[in-house]
Design a protein around this motif. Structure first.
Motif, PDB file in Angstrom:
ATOM      1  N   GLY A 189       0.619  -1.006  -0.233  1.00  0.00           N
ATOM      2  CA  GLY A 189      -0.137  -0.162   0.016  1.00  0.00           C
ATOM      3  C   GLY A 189       0.716   0.964  -0.158  1.00  0.00           C
ATOM      4  N   ILE A 190       1.786   1.146   0.642  1.00  0.00           N
ATOM      5  CA  ILE A 190       2.688   2.213   0.713  1.00  0.00           C
ATOM      6  C   ILE A 190       3.685   2.290   0.004  1.00  0.00           C
ATOM      7  N   ARG A 191       4.997   3.369  -1.183  1.00  0.00           N
ATOM      8  CA  ARG A 191       5.591   3.324  -2.314  1.00  0.00           C
ATOM      9  C   ARG A 191       6.539   4.483  -1.618  1.00  0.00           C
ATOM     10  N   LYS A 192       7.820   3.273  -0.548  1.00  0.00           N
ATOM     11  CA  LYS A 192       9.284   4.569  -0.608  1.00  0.00           C
ATOM     12  C   LYS A 192      10.310   4.133  -1.102  1.00  0.00           C
ATOM     13  N   ARG A 232       5.511   8.412   8.501  1.00  0.00           N
ATOM     14  CA  ARG A 232       5.549   8.935   9.747  1.00  0.00           C
ATOM     15  C   ARG A 232       7.128  10.235   9.466  1.00  0.00           C
ATOM     16  N   VAL A 233       7.999  10.131   8.291  1.00  0.00           N
ATOM     17  CA  VAL A 233       8.881  10.503   7.736  1.00  0.00           C
ATOM     18  C   VAL A 233       8.030  12.063   7.123  1.00  0.00           C
ATOM     19  N   LEU A 278      14.787   7.226  -1.273  1.00  0.00           N
ATOM     20  CA  LEU A 278      14.534   8.300  -0.504  1.00  0.00           C
ATOM     21  C   LEU A 278      14.134   8.104   0.732  1.00  0.00           C
ATOM     22  N   ASP A 279      14.230   8.501   1.763  1.00  0.00           N
ATOM     23  CA  ASP A 279      14.025   9.090   2.994  1.00  0.00           C
ATOM     24  C   ASP A 279      12.213   8.767   3.408  1.00  0.00           C
ATOM     25  N   ALA A 280      11.908   9.317   2.798  1.00  0.00           N
ATOM     26  CA  ALA A 280      10.143   9.462   2.820  1.00  0.00           C
ATOM     27  C   ALA A 280      10.005   7.883   2.264  1.00  0.00           C
ATOM     28  N   GLN A 296       6.247   1.281  14.202  1.00  0.00           N
ATOM     29  CA  GLN A 296       7.647   0.530  13.804  1.00  0.00           C
ATOM     30  C   GLN A 296       7.483   0.003  12.461  1.00  0.00           C
ATOM     31  N   HIS A 297       6.663  -0.496  11.392  1.00  0.00           N
ATOM     32  CA  HIS A 297       7.052  -0.888  10.672  1.00  0.00           C
ATOM     33  C   HIS A 297       7.645  -0.290   9.468  1.00  0.00           C
ATOM     34  N   PRO A 298       8.414  -0.374   8.695  1.00  0.00           N
ATOM     35  CA  PRO A 298       9.142   0.705   7.476  1.00  0.00           C
ATOM     36  C   PRO A 298       8.656   0.934   6.797  1.00  0.00           C
TER      37      PRO A 298
END
Length: 290
Positions: free
Chosen positions: A38-41, A92-93, A45-47, A84-86
């Protein structure tokens, strides 16, 4: 985001997953959306760069059900329940740095409407979720107190910015970007019309309450100049059938009288709801000329 704007009619149209994959950064492939999560990092990138909500056919639940809070703002659920999942840390960043994000919202199988920029403005760990601001470009601080007027504004604008474009993109996808009445295929000239207005209880923001219509036929439908019978046949108001005017009236309206809709969703469950059409047609039939 500029790349997305050029390919989505400035955020109005959806993209397929294959189209999203076409993005390049400095000549190299750079996925804007994670096709598995669901989330792409991106690793560089740091965020987080984006997050997505998967498509849900009406009546089915999504794996993560996002919701609107009392303040009118959207809640986006964590990946799992570990703060704290990556992927949660990546969001959060982005929140802490007030970085703009892209929200890919599923409007069909392998079809997403990108909404941008959106910002995460606070975290609600006890509910395993972040708060999304899709209206004010992140200027609402995490400790601001929203007054009643601002709350109403945020609620209305959130609906306009997210829900209405999502409804449009879903309807356009179902109708293959064609006007149901005349089969026009130019996206910029098409609207998603509600069969029953969304301000009414029956006016659900679902495909079964939608018609893809060109702007002329949408205006005619809303003005009760054009009606659609429950058997999917078009009718034009009687007084206009006898009127003599230019080619638009003749070809665009009068010649459609008594003709079936020219475009419909291929999936039967996505076709116009007969009961909603019946309600709309009765209003057309009893409307007085303006």
């Amino acid at each position: 985001m500029n790349w997305l704007a050029l390919r989505t009619n400035d955020g109005a149209d959806s993209l397929t997953t294959d189209e999203i994959k076409e993005f390049r950064f400095r000549g190299e492939p750079m996925p804007l959306m994670d096709m598995q999560r669901g989330i792409r990092k991106p690793a560089v990138l740091d965020a987080a760069l984006s997050f997505r909500t998967v498509y849900r056919p009406e009546g089915l639940e999504r794996p993560y059900e996002d919701s609107v809070g009392h303040d009118g703002l959207i809640r986006y659920k964590y990946r799992g329940t570990d703060p704290q999942h990556p992927e949660n840390r990546a969001l959060r960043v982005a929140m802490e740095r007030r970085l703009p994000l892209i929200w890919f919202f599923g409007v069909g199988a392998a079809a997403y409407l990108p909404t941008y920029p959106v910002y995460l403005i606070r975290e609600e760990p006890s509910q395993f979720q972040f708060v999304v601001d899709a209206v004010s470009d992140g200027v609402i601080s995490s400790d601001s107190v929203l007054e009643g007027t601002l709350k109403r504004y945020i609620t209305v604008e959130t609906r306009r910015r997210l829900h209405q474009p999502i409804f449009r993109a879903t309807v356009m996808r179902a109708y293959n970007t064609r006007c149901a009445v005349c089969a026009l295929r130019h996206s910029q000239l098409l609207d998603a019309a509600h069969i029953v207005p969304d301000r009414e209880e029956a006016g659900v923001a679902a495909i079964r309450n939608g018609l893809a219509l060109c702007k002329i036929h949408h205006a005619a439908f809303d003005a009760h100049i054009l009606g659609v019978r429950p058997d999917l046949v078009v009718e034009i108001r009687r007084d206009l059938l006898d009127e003599i005017d230019g080619p638009m009236l003749r070809h665009g309206l009068q010649e459609r009288h008594g003709q079936r809709l020219m475009a419909l969703p291929s999936a039967r469950k996505e076709r116009p709801d007969r009961d909603l059409l019946d309600l709309s047609y009765e209003r057309f039939r009893t409307a007085r000329p303006g």
